[in-house]
Structures are given as structure tokens and as C-alpha cells.
Design a protein around this motif. Sequence first.
Motif, PDB file in Angstrom:
ATOM      1  N   UNK A  44      71.308 -31.498 -19.904  1.00 49.72           N
ATOM      2  CA  UNK A  44      70.812 -30.798 -18.719  1.00 49.72           C
ATOM      3  C   UNK A  44      71.930 -30.657 -17.683  1.00 49.72           C
ATOM      4  N   UNK A  45      71.995 -29.522 -16.984  1.00 53.67           N
ATOM      5  CA  UNK A  45      73.072 -29.338 -16.003  1.00 53.67           C
ATOM      6  C   UNK A  45      72.949 -30.220 -14.774  1.00 53.67           C
ATOM      7  N   UNK A  46      71.758 -30.752 -14.479  1.00 49.66           N
ATOM      8  CA  UNK A  46      71.640 -31.567 -13.259  1.00 49.66           C
ATOM      9  C   UNK A  46      70.543 -32.626 -13.313  1.00 49.66           C
ATOM     10  N   UNK A  47      69.423 -32.395 -13.996  1.00 46.47           N
ATOM     11  CA  UNK A  47      68.278 -33.298 -13.868  1.00 46.47           C
ATOM     12  C   UNK A  47      68.252 -34.372 -14.957  1.00 46.47           C
ATOM     13  N   UNK A  48      69.247 -35.238 -14.943  1.00 50.62           N
ATOM     14  CA  UNK A  48      69.363 -36.308 -15.921  1.00 50.62           C
ATOM     15  C   UNK A  48      70.112 -37.455 -15.250  1.00 50.62           C
ATOM     16  N   UNK A  49      69.619 -38.690 -15.333  1.00 48.66           N
ATOM     17  CA  UNK A  49      70.276 -39.810 -14.653  1.00 48.66           C
ATOM     18  C   UNK A  49      71.745 -39.981 -15.022  1.00 48.66           C
ATOM     19  N   UNK A  50      72.104 -39.754 -16.294  1.00 49.01           N
ATOM     20  CA  UNK A  50      73.505 -39.906 -16.685  1.00 49.01           C
ATOM     21  C   UNK A  50      74.372 -38.794 -16.111  1.00 49.01           C
ATOM     22  N   UNK A  51      73.821 -37.578 -16.034  1.00 50.16           N
ATOM     23  CA  UNK A  51      74.548 -36.468 -15.416  1.00 50.16           C
ATOM     24  C   UNK A  51      74.730 -36.734 -13.920  1.00 50.16           C
ATOM     25  N   UNK A  52      73.666 -37.186 -13.273  1.00 45.98           N
ATOM     26  CA  UNK A  52      73.726 -37.500 -11.840  1.00 45.98           C
ATOM     27  C   UNK A  52      74.770 -38.585 -11.578  1.00 45.98           C
ATOM     28  N   UNK A  53      74.777 -39.617 -12.426  1.00 47.09           N
ATOM     29  CA  UNK A  53      75.744 -40.708 -12.248  1.00 47.09           C
ATOM     30  C   UNK A  53      77.170 -40.216 -12.435  1.00 47.09           C
ATOM     31  N   UNK A  54      77.377 -39.319 -13.398  1.00 45.44           N
ATOM     32  CA  UNK A  54      78.718 -38.763 -13.593  1.00 45.44           C
ATOM     33  C   UNK A  54      79.204 -38.027 -12.367  1.00 45.44           C
TER      34      UNK A  54
ATOM     35  N   UNK B  57      77.606 -28.979  -1.992  1.00 38.34           N
ATOM     36  CA  UNK B  57      76.863 -27.779  -2.368  1.00 38.34           C
ATOM     37  C   UNK B  57      75.646 -28.200  -3.188  1.00 38.34           C
ATOM     38  N   UNK B  58      74.585 -27.406  -3.124  1.00 38.81           N
ATOM     39  CA  UNK B  58      73.349 -27.749  -3.829  1.00 38.81           C
ATOM     40  C   UNK B  58      72.849 -26.550  -4.635  1.00 38.81           C
ATOM     41  N   UNK B  59      72.684 -26.779  -5.930  1.00 38.41           N
ATOM     42  CA  UNK B  59      72.004 -25.837  -6.805  1.00 38.41           C
ATOM     43  C   UNK B  59      70.760 -26.546  -7.296  1.00 38.41           C
ATOM     44  N   UNK B  60      70.894 -27.239  -8.433  1.00 40.86           N
ATOM     45  CA  UNK B  60      69.798 -28.070  -8.919  1.00 40.86           C
ATOM     46  C   UNK B  60      69.746 -29.430  -8.276  1.00 40.86           C
ATOM     47  N   UNK B  61      70.849 -29.845  -7.629  1.00 39.21           N
ATOM     48  CA  UNK B  61      70.859 -31.078  -6.856  1.00 39.21           C
ATOM     49  C   UNK B  61      71.558 -32.254  -7.497  1.00 39.21           C
ATOM     50  N   UNK B  62      72.196 -32.087  -8.640  1.00 39.51           N
ATOM     51  CA  UNK B  62      72.856 -33.206  -9.310  1.00 39.51           C
ATOM     52  C   UNK B  62      74.006 -33.801  -8.527  1.00 39.51           C
ATOM     53  N   UNK B  63      74.854 -32.947  -7.977  1.00 41.93           N
ATOM     54  CA  UNK B  63      75.989 -33.413  -7.179  1.00 41.93           C
ATOM     55  C   UNK B  63      75.501 -34.129  -5.925  1.00 41.93           C
ATOM     56  N   UNK B  64      74.567 -33.518  -5.213  1.00 40.71           N
ATOM     57  CA  UNK B  64      74.031 -34.100  -3.979  1.00 40.71           C
ATOM     58  C   UNK B  64      73.381 -35.455  -4.263  1.00 40.71           C
ATOM     59  N   UNK B  65      72.573 -35.530  -5.303  1.00 41.26           N
ATOM     60  CA  UNK B  65      71.849 -36.762  -5.613  1.00 41.26           C
ATOM     61  C   UNK B  65      72.809 -37.883  -5.987  1.00 41.26           C
ATOM     62  N   UNK B  66      73.802 -37.577  -6.812  1.00 35.94           N
ATOM     63  CA  UNK B  66      74.751 -38.604  -7.234  1.00 35.94           C
ATOM     64  C   UNK B  66      75.571 -39.146  -6.086  1.00 35.94           C
ATOM     65  N   UNK B  67      76.072 -38.251  -5.243  1.00 37.07           N
ATOM     66  CA  UNK B  67      76.873 -38.684  -4.099  1.00 37.07           C
ATOM     67  C   UNK B  67      76.015 -39.443  -3.096  1.00 37.07           C
TER      68      UNK B  67
END
Length: 507
Positions: free
Chosen positions: A148-158, A180-190
Motif C-alpha cells: 500500500x502507498x500509505x495505509x500500512x504500519x510498516x510503510x508509515x514507519x518507513x 505534504x499530505x496525500x493519503x497521510x503516510x508521511x504525516x502520520x509517520x513523522x
Amino acid sequence: MTKNTTINYREKIEHSHVYDVAKITPLEFQPNLSARINNRVLLKREDMQPVFSFKLRGAYNKMASLPTDTLKRGVIAASAGNHAQGVAMSAQKLGCRAVIVMPTTTPLIKINAVKARGAEVILFGDSYSDAYVKALELEKSEQLTFVHPYDDPDVIAGQGTIALEILNAHPEPIEAIFCCVGGGGLLAGIAAYVKAVRPEIKIIGVEAKDAEAMTESLKQGKRVMLDQVGLFADGAAVKQVGEHTFALSQQYVDEMIVVDNDAICAAIKDVFEDTRSILEPAGALATAGLKEYAKRNNLSGKTLVGIASGANMNFDRLRFIAERAEVGEKREAVLAVTIPEKPGAFKTFCRLLGDRNITEFNYRYSDPKEAHIFVGVAIADPNESANLVADLIAQGLPALDLTDNEVAKLHLRHLVGGHAPQAENEVVFRFEFPEKPGALMKFLDTMGHDWNISLFHYRNHGADFGRVLVGMQVPPNEQTEFAEFLQNLGYPHWDETHNPAYKLFLG
């Protein structure tokens, strides 16, 4: 209690497997932008990753954590851009099969970049949503693992490893970090990492004005699905954010900021002037939001960190960005001015402009009594635009500020002088067409009526979609059929029939 509270993201981030492929990117001081906004601006240069985007981190962390037998069967992803390249490079490093489903509208440069990493590319559908559905089908039929491009705990952690690097590089005080926010993976991880280690630092998400899925979701306290999204910042054009990313954002994100396309263009220029690098629109969202936050809160002397999240820019898009950057930076005003069609009137108009630099001037004779001029003028600050309009009106020259008028800036500046009084019952709509063969024919076939096309303007901007302005003569008794046509067409559209710029120059 949300599902995310059971996951120790600090621990997951600190033990992430990203550095086999990703590198620790520099946190660079931006001297020009810092001086202009009177704050210390630091840019986290994720555009310098091997695939020119942070997406590599999450993709690799997910794939490296898969069991050996699962990895051997291969992975699949749906993406039109940066995530696709991240998955492809990760698969290349791990020696596994990678299948990427991309929309048929994907530019060839992106398709070739993914193929060059050894991934199999399948083109399907007109949008990411179509490609996503196809990828899920192939996941089951070919026993692949979906990344998944964003909604996965391992992706978020990366993605969260970026926060770890920022705090290691800058232990001194930081006012806020902008993502920046699309699906939110970068925002959530940081956000998850920073709030665990340095909770006093504000975490600010930034979205494009026509793709604010996270902003609306946080307002409503639930994930919302947008009807449509603008595609200028295509790397962050997501209709619905993820479950994991939304829950983490609810817990840890301090604020969301929404910026328009002009602000994004101005931010691209800001970064270029300091780094000589050209970010993609989504990659410049954080910088645009950083500037808006500093202005809105009247900040001075603070340290602000922005994530330069990607630089996979289509070269053809640069023309549009260059045109809009000065407007986005509030250094240019776009005006419509009416002057008498008589000798000396033009000289009077120019004298009122004073020593201001004219950036654009469009005029065509169309009326024996008055002339409508489309003019761009360099300004020092936004207040100057309002003062100039007031001065012109006071001198008997009607003036209209079009600086925030999308139709004027995108289309009418190329069509000035085209009045058509014989075009009765004309309605004018702005559309976004898929940038692919057959898009216009679909428009005409769906129309299925004898409505005359009285105006048509299209200009390629190097994007996955085309911006089109269309005038059609639709009798009042056929408005119901016209509404059905718009619904069946399915293209994003905006009614511009009563736009003042259209009325002035083309109506």
C-alpha cells in the motif's frame, strides 16, 4: 482506543529497514527564503533520494519485513508515480518480482522509469482508483502481496525515519515541521515519532486546495471521501486518507493548512532560488504551507522545517509553473482595465501605472467606444494591487482585479479580444480532460446533442490531465438535458458562465 495505540511507532521507526536503499538526506538552510519571511527555514531534501522521493523508505521497509516465502511470490502496487518507483527499486534490491498497475493516462517518462528498475508494468483504467481495483484482483489471482502507498504500519514507519533524521540533525528548538499530505503516510509517520520524542514541536499537514481529504476528515472527525480531486499536485491527489494514517493524525497532528496552485508554484520557485533544484508540485506543498503558517501567525525568528518530498517533475509543466509563480508570491497583479477607444487614452493608462513593470499585455480592437485590456503588473505586495485598482477607477478607468480568477489566468489571457455577440444562449464550462487519445471524442459522443461549440481553449501543461475551457450554445429549455450530459461525462467541471472575466472579454 484506536488500533494505532497498540503499535509502538517510535520503536518501529527506530528499527526500520530503509538504509539498504534510502540515504540520510541533508537538512539544508534556505538563506533566501529565510531572509524573506524572517524565520530560519530548513528543508529536508527527500528529493535527493535515488528515486527522487521519500516513497522509497516506506515501500522498502514494508517489503523487507515480509517473510521469505511471501517475498519470493512477489509484490504488487498501484501507482502512477513515486510509490511505483519506490516499490520497483525495492524489489530490485530484494531480488523479487514486482508488478505495478498504472493508469493508462500515466506519462511515458514515469512508465519507463518504473520499467528501468525491472518491474512489470500493467496499464489499466483512467485513474488511480481503476488501477487500484485491478491491482487487488491480481493480488489474489497471482498470490502477490499488495504494498500500500500509505495505509500500512510498516510503510508509515518507513516514512517516519525522516523525523528521526531531522531530530538527530537539529537537536536545537524547532517551532514546527511541515509535511505534504496525500493519503497521510508521511504525516502520520513523522507525527508519531516527533510527538514521542519532542512533543513540543508542532506537526503541520499541508494539502492542495482542491484535494484536502485529511483537512475535511479531521474537521468532521471521520474519514471522508471527496467527490473529485484536482490533479496539479498529483503526488498528493487522494480522495480518501487511510484508516491508520487518519487515526494517527487525529492523535498527533496540530494543524492542517490548505494552499492553492499559485502558492505551490511560488514555493517551487522559492526552493529553486535557494537550491537550484526543481520540486514537483506535491514536493513543494510543505514549503507553501510553511510560508502561509509563518504569515498567518506573524512569526519571526523561529525555526521551521519543511519536507521537500519529491522532484519527479514533468518538464512540460514548467511553463505553467513559471507563469503562475509570481502571482502565487503576490509579486504580480492581473487586471482587466477598460479605457476609452480614443487617442491618448492608452498613454493616460500607462502613466497611471507609473514605473511598475508590465509583465503581460493583451488587447484587441473590438468596440469603437471602449477597449478592454488584460494586463499583468509587477507589484511589491498584495495591498499595491488594491491601491492600483482604486487609482484607475478614480481616474475614470474601470478596473477589475483578476489575480485570483482561475479562468482569467488559465485561459482568457490567451483568448482576449474574442467577443461573440452572435453566440446566443452560450454557457461556459471549465473541464479537466484525461490527457489521453479519445478524451475529446468521449466529450463529443457523450454530448450527443446539436449544441454548437462556440468557444474552445486547451493548453498542454505536461500533466496527466488537460485543462479545457468550452463554450456551448444551450437553449434554456434544454438545461435538464445539459445537466444529464455533465453527469454522464464524469469529467471534473466548473460552471464559468457568470465569471466576470469571461463577461468582460468574451461574453
